[in-house]
Design a protein around this motif. Structure first.
Motif, PDB file in Angstrom:
ATOM      1  N   SER A  37      29.641  49.051 107.676  1.00  0.00           N
ATOM      2  CA  SER A  37      28.914  48.894 106.415  1.00  0.00           C
ATOM      3  C   SER A  37      29.146  47.519 105.799  1.00  0.00           C
ATOM      4  O   SER A  37      28.320  47.038 105.011  1.00  0.00           O
ATOM      5  CB  SER A  37      29.336  49.989 105.431  1.00  0.00           C
ATOM      6  OG  SER A  37      30.728  49.956 105.209  1.00  0.00           O
TER       7      SER A  37
ATOM      8  N   CYS B 225      33.593  58.982 104.519  1.00  0.00           N
ATOM      9  CA  CYS B 225      33.366  57.732 103.795  1.00  0.00           C
ATOM     10  C   CYS B 225      34.414  57.596 102.697  1.00  0.00           C
ATOM     11  O   CYS B 225      34.252  58.116 101.591  1.00  0.00           O
ATOM     12  CB  CYS B 225      31.960  57.724 103.198  1.00  0.00           C
ATOM     13  SG  CYS B 225      31.616  56.325 102.106  1.00  0.00           S
TER      14      CYS B 225
ATOM     15  N   PHE C 237      32.579  55.752 108.213  1.00  0.00           N
ATOM     16  CA  PHE C 237      31.945  54.736 107.383  1.00  0.00           C
ATOM     17  C   PHE C 237      33.002  53.725 106.948  1.00  0.00           C
ATOM     18  O   PHE C 237      33.933  54.055 106.221  1.00  0.00           O
ATOM     19  CB  PHE C 237      31.330  55.419 106.151  1.00  0.00           C
ATOM     20  CG  PHE C 237      30.489  54.549 105.265  1.00  0.00           C
ATOM     21  CD1 PHE C 237      29.115  54.509 105.423  1.00  0.00           C
ATOM     22  CD2 PHE C 237      31.071  53.783 104.271  1.00  0.00           C
ATOM     23  CE1 PHE C 237      28.335  53.719 104.594  1.00  0.00           C
ATOM     24  CE2 PHE C 237      30.306  52.993 103.433  1.00  0.00           C
ATOM     25  CZ  PHE C 237      28.926  52.963 103.594  1.00  0.00           C
TER      26      PHE C 237
END
Length: 419
Positions: free
Chosen positions: A332, A229, A276
């Motif tokens: 996301s 991420c 992510f």
């Protein structure tokens, strides 16, 4: 040899009887062959279970969305969350380095592999912080001897585990608040850069190789899932300080650096990647408070979208070029956009204001003991100036683990960890 002896013994028998015997013998041999094949298939299917492959370790790299205390161990770090009101809804209301009121995305990610009662693996810095008994602590973190009971993958999330106590899952968490794809971004908050995190991953691999042997270390990395991420801070940095520059060269530079990160992990044996994407960051209190009218930052949201498009292309290309590489891309941006624009669908009331903070949008200061603290944390999208509440973190990871193609693809995170 057995066939030769038997046929020789019956050589003088009438041809018709001999033919019947040969047919029978062929049947017995065929049946034996089938039984042998069934046994082989059974062993192949069962062997992963016997080797405890259903509970692989997870390794987490990235920024504050996945940080579970790394920066607490970094003396010079400017981004820390080891004080109230952080952790107000965590076990025993303990501040623990997570930029959340409770559990964060790393914790919910760990649950995908190890069950509801599990939290994120421990931060690398807590295992190797002082160097005392580090080797033993590493083996304990990875649970090499499988001494703990694992519930196994889950089908949905709840927050029932809050009634228990922190139970770190197998693996290591390297994420550091303030980290960016570029080392220059990480330097702003004195975070562990991606270069440093990769060095730590290599250190873990080398340590495991020396203790378990290179083959077992490689096998562990191949079966484990690596969650990454990063990119949020790079986008925020550009939106705050470099928005007048051409974004295209900047995005290309980010993608090139990201590509090096993925290849470095792949060369160490990593084969499963949970990626992510950059969220809908332009509407965070952090960026809204910098705009006079209080609007969302179009610069940040546009940059996030452009980056994500190129990141997905990179992943597709890498899978084509890299043997046995698997990935799951978490969109996301889409889920945070949906929560922001349709909050009632998720039983959320406040999307512009942080739960904990001071001033306009509660974004004039970070969350701290003197800040205003909202009573109902589940009513807020944002916990502080830029991080989701525990409630929203759960929603987001649940979409990545079990959601539709709008939120994750080409496979879900739960499918990825079970490959």
């Amino acid at each position: 040899m057995c066939v030769y002896i038997i046929t020789k013994h019956f050589y003088s028998i009438h041809d018709q009887i001999k033919e019947i015997f040969h047919l029978y013998l062929g049947f017995v041999m065929m049946r034996s062959l089938i039984n042998t094949l069934v046994l082989i298939v059974f062993v192949v299917i069962l062997s992963p279970i016997l080797s405890h492959a259903e509970s692989p370790a997870i390794f987490i790299l990235g920024d504050s969305l996945f940080d579970v205390g790394t920066n607490t161990h970094i003396l010079k770090s400017l981004a820390k969350a080891n004080f109230p009101w952080y952790g107000v809804d965590f076990f025993n209301s303990t501040p623990n380095g997570r930029f959340s009121n409770g559990q964060n995305m790393a914790d919910f990610t760990a649950k995908i592999a190890f069950g509801e009662s599990v939290t994120s693996p421990p931060p690398f810095r807590s295992v190797y912080g002082d160097g005392v008994k580090s080797n033993e602590m590493l083996l304990e973190a990875l649970d090499i001897n499988s001494t703990r009971h694992w519930e196994g993958p889950i089908k949905n999330f709840s927050l029932a585990s809050l009634k228990g106590k922190e139970n770190p899952g197998k693996g290591i968490n390297f994420a550091s608040s303030g980290c960016g794809i570029l080392d220059a971004t990480s330097a702003i908050d004195q975070a562990n850069s991606m270069t440093q995190q990769l060095t730590q991953v290599k250190f873990v691999f080398g340590n495991l190789s020396s203790q378990l042997g290179a083959h077992k270390a490689l096998s562990l990395f191949e079966k484990s899932t690596f969650f990454i991420c990063i990119g949020n801070n790079d986008v925020n940095f550009f939106a705050l300080f470099r928005y007048k520059l051409d974004p295209d060269p900047y995005i290309d530079k980010l993608i090139q650096s990201y590509n090096k990160t993925l290849k470095s992990l792949y060369n160490l044996g990593a084969r499963k990647f949970g990626i992510f994407g950059v969220p809908y960051v332009g509407c965070s209190p952090l960026l809204r408070v910098t705009i006079k009218a209080g609007n969302c930052s179009k610069t940040a949201n546009d940059l996030a979208q452009q980056f994500n498009i190129k990141l997905e292309r990179l992943l597709v290309q890498m899978k084509e070029d890299s043997e046995e590489m698997h990935y799951s891309y978490a969109n996301s941006y889409n889920i945070l956009y949906d929560i922001y624009t349709k909050p009632k669908t998720y039983n959320i009331t406040y999307v512009n204001t942080a739960c904990c903070g001071l001033g306009r949008f509660n974004a004039m200061s970070n969350c701290n003991p003197l800040a205003k603290l909202c009573k109902d944390r589940t009513a807020y999208l944002f916990w502080d100036v830029s991080h989701p509440s525990q409630y929203v973190a759960k929603i987001m990871v649940e979409k990545f683990a079990f959601g539709e193609p709008r939120y994750v693809g080409p496979i879900t995170w739960s499918e990825l960890v079970n490959l």
